[in-house]
Design an enzyme around this catalytic site. Structure first.
Site, PDB file in Angstrom:
ATOM      1  N   LYS A 113      75.604   5.533 -27.912  1.00  0.00           N
ATOM      2  CA  LYS A 113      76.278   6.689 -27.949  1.00  0.00           C
ATOM      3  C   LYS A 113      76.770   6.827 -29.358  1.00  0.00           C
ATOM      4  O   LYS A 113      76.993   7.926 -30.017  1.00  0.00           O
ATOM      5  CB  LYS A 113      77.616   6.981 -27.201  1.00  0.00           C
ATOM      6  CG  LYS A 113      76.997   6.620 -25.573  1.00  0.00           C
ATOM      7  CD  LYS A 113      76.292   8.022 -25.057  1.00  0.00           C
ATOM      8  CE  LYS A 113      76.290   7.965 -23.503  1.00  0.00           C
ATOM      9  NZ  LYS A 113      75.191   6.716 -23.061  1.00  0.00           N
TER      10      LYS A 113
HETATM   11  C1  LIG Z   1      74.178   6.723 -22.065  1.00  0.00           C
HETATM   12  C2  LIG Z   1      73.782   5.532 -21.826  1.00  0.00           C
HETATM   13  C3  LIG Z   1      72.349   5.283 -21.449  1.00  0.00           C
HETATM   14  C4  LIG Z   1      71.473   6.574 -20.886  1.00  0.00           C
HETATM   15  O1  LIG Z   1      71.225   7.346 -21.866  1.00  0.00           O
HETATM   16  P1  LIG Z   1      70.830   8.810 -21.696  1.00  0.00           P
HETATM   17  O2  LIG Z   1      70.587   9.884 -23.024  1.00  0.00           O
HETATM   18  O3  LIG Z   1      71.741   9.535 -20.908  1.00  0.00           O
HETATM   19  O4  LIG Z   1      69.535   8.979 -21.053  1.00  0.00           O
HETATM   20  C5  LIG Z   1      71.767   4.176 -21.456  1.00  0.00           C
HETATM   21  N1  LIG Z   1      72.158   3.167 -21.752  1.00  0.00           N
HETATM   22  C6  LIG Z   1      73.473   3.039 -22.146  1.00  0.00           C
HETATM   23  C7  LIG Z   1      74.396   2.035 -22.504  1.00  0.00           C
HETATM   24  C8  LIG Z   1      74.131   4.278 -22.396  1.00  0.00           C
HETATM   25  O5  LIG Z   1      75.410   4.307 -22.889  1.00  0.00           O
END
Ligand SMILES: *Cc1c(COP(=O)(O)O)cnc(C)c1O
Length: 495
Positions: A113
């Site tokens: 993120k």
């Molecule tokens: C948010 C997240 C995901 C999923 O990502 P999307 O963009 O919602 O598909 C996968 N792994 C981790 C560790 C995340 O924080």
């Protein structure tokens, strides 16, 4: 370049407006009207650039109303200095002769993120200025763990912004809770909500539609906005790392100009893999996009059958950031697949709203299965993969990444496709110490932050600095509210 709502193409606006609005008034997602293409030599041009320079190069083609100078200022603030503990920002690690891992967790909160949430605050505050908005923006976030911390860190002490994060009292890991409650910065607030993630999420949605609150905030020169992955300002920075990974493989002569690669992405809200699709559309030679899910396999079924059906059991898994049954960014994919037929998208979304399901026609289904492959992996298998990767490759991975490695294995066995593949790694294994230690056969787990050292001592892999620093941080927030009292917290923070 203009941005349009996926539910109404007549609703057009500039990039700065799309980023400031987050969501279109009709509930649709703001999406580029036309996608820019890389010039034939574009990838070669970027080969020897830094990550920051590549980010400017890509983002420039989507944001006419920003100058290259502005974008390079944001890129160095977001990815420069010592914000990331890898100088490549998003390094590509070779695992075996045809498998690579794109590590997206070297940022300040150790989850992918950060790649977008380090950039979004700069794009958002600049957009507000361009739109001559004079109020302060208050970002409200409901989080199941990773987004909250990444948003707090991204917006901390950013001028004319406040940020308030709500997380479910019993729905985040101990490390995640500590990460949030020790957050520094003068404009931040953190509060837990009694209940599960749905309670926190529903509560935040109610705040957004609370007219009285809106008026009270307007008197204080404040308005509410969101840092969710539906904001274009979060999707765009994610396109960059797919292009960057391809450029790294070119630079390191792992592939030659024009060679195809596959990417395999652990998926929840469909934001990360959507960015990979946009990179493909821009001209990065991506052959298959492999969509990896955990036991909440609504996307696996959709890609295989064309039917999206959220009416199913919800599982709490060891890859919690993928425990999602409504993947909101899929709407942008549908918009692309039906060639921007907004009435068709509207129809699917209203069916989803009313019945929890929809089925796409054969035409769209054919396109879908040409672009994507999909699979899923349960917790028992996830643990096995973490153990095997450690044993065979001395490579420590988190549960989300393990899901992707397993689905890639399944795909290769079923299809025989030997295209070199980039697996996307979305979190540091140290964010999920208990699951990872369990996978390595440890049954007695240390308490609190000692679990970080336990995993480090067992494997010899150092604890990432931002997590190691948690031990010495003061707990600043210890608030809990009921769903009904979230509004008081917002007013209290802004008073
Ligand atoms: C948010 C997240 C995901 C999923 O990502 P999307 O963009 O919602 O598909 C996968 N792994 C981790 C560790 C995340 O924080």
């Amino acid at each position: 370049m203009y941005y349009v709502s996926t539910r109404n193409k007549q609703d057009r606006c500039t990039a700065a407006q799309a980023i400031a609005r987050g969501l279109a008034a009709d509930g649709g997602l703001m999406t580029p009207e036309v996608f820019p293409k890389l010039s034939p030599n574009g990838l070669n041009t970027m080969r020897d650039m830094s990550y920051q320079q590549r980010a400017v190069f890509i983002m420039n083609s989507y944001l006419d109303d920003f100058t290259s100078f502005e974008l390079s200022t944001y890129a160095s603030k977001a990815y420069g200095g010592n914000k990331f503990d890898a100088k490549e920002v998003a390094p590509v690690r070779q695992v075996d002769p045809s498998t690579y891992c794109l590590e997206l967790w070297h940022g300040p909160t150790c989850a992918f993120k950060d790649m977008a949430l380090q950039m979004l605050p700069h794009l958002l505050t600049a957009s507000l200025k361009k739109n001559q908005e004079s109020k302060t923006v208050c970002i409200l976030v409901a989080t199941s763990g990773d987004t909250g911390k990444a948003a707090l860190e991204g917006f901390r002490d950013v001028d004319r912004t406040r940020i308030l994060v709500f997380y479910p009292k019993d729905g985040v890991s101990a490390i995640q809770e500590l990460q949030m409650n020790t957050q520094e910065g003068g404009n931040v607030g953190v509060c837990s909500v009694v209940g599960n993630f749905d309670d926190a999420q529903t509560g935040v949605k109610k705040l957004f539609s609370d007219e009285i609150l809106r008026e009270q905030l307007a008197e204080r020169e404040v308005f509410l906005s969101s840092a969710n992955s539906i904001n274009w300002g979060r999707v765009l920075p994610q396109i960059v790392y797919y292009v960057s990974a391809y450029c790294d493989l070119l630079r390191d002569e792992k592939i030659q100009k024009g060679d195809p690669i596959n990417v395999c992405v652990p998926t929840g809200n469909f934001g990360n893999i959507l960015a990979a699709y946009y990179a493909k559309e821009m001209g990065v030679p991506i052959h298959k996009l492999i969509c990896a899910s955990n036991s909440n396999n609504v996307l696996t079924d959709f890609i295989r059958t064309g039917q999206y059906d959220r009416n199913r059991t919800f599982y709490n898994t060891m890859s919690p950031s993928m425990d999602i049954l409504i993947s909101s960014n899929l709407e942008r994919m549908l918009f692309a697949l039906c060639e921007h037929d907004d009435s068709q998208v509207r129809e699917y979304m209203s069916q989803l709203n009313a019945t929890g399901m929809y089925k796409v026609g054969p035409n769209i289904q054919t396109k879908l299965s040409k672009i994507f492959a999909a699979g899923y992996c349960d917790d028992a298998q996830t643990q096995k993969v973490i153990g095997r990767m450690w044993k065979e490759h001395s490579y420590l991975i988190d549960p989300h990444t393990a899901v992707a490695f397993d689905v890639l294995d399944q795909y290769r066995q079923e299809s025989g496709d030997a295209t070199p593949t980039v697996v996307v790694s979305t979190a540091s294994p140290f964010k999920f110490c208990d699951s990872v230690l369990g996978a390595l056969g440890v049954t007695e787990l240390a308490e609190g932050t000692a679990i970080l050292d336990q995993l480090s001592e067992l494997t010899g892999v150092p604890v990432p600095a931002p997590l190691a620093a948690l031990k010495n941080k003061n707990v600043r927030f210890q608030n809990t509210v009921s769903k009904e009292h979230m509004v008081d917290k917002v007013l209290e923070m802004l008073s």
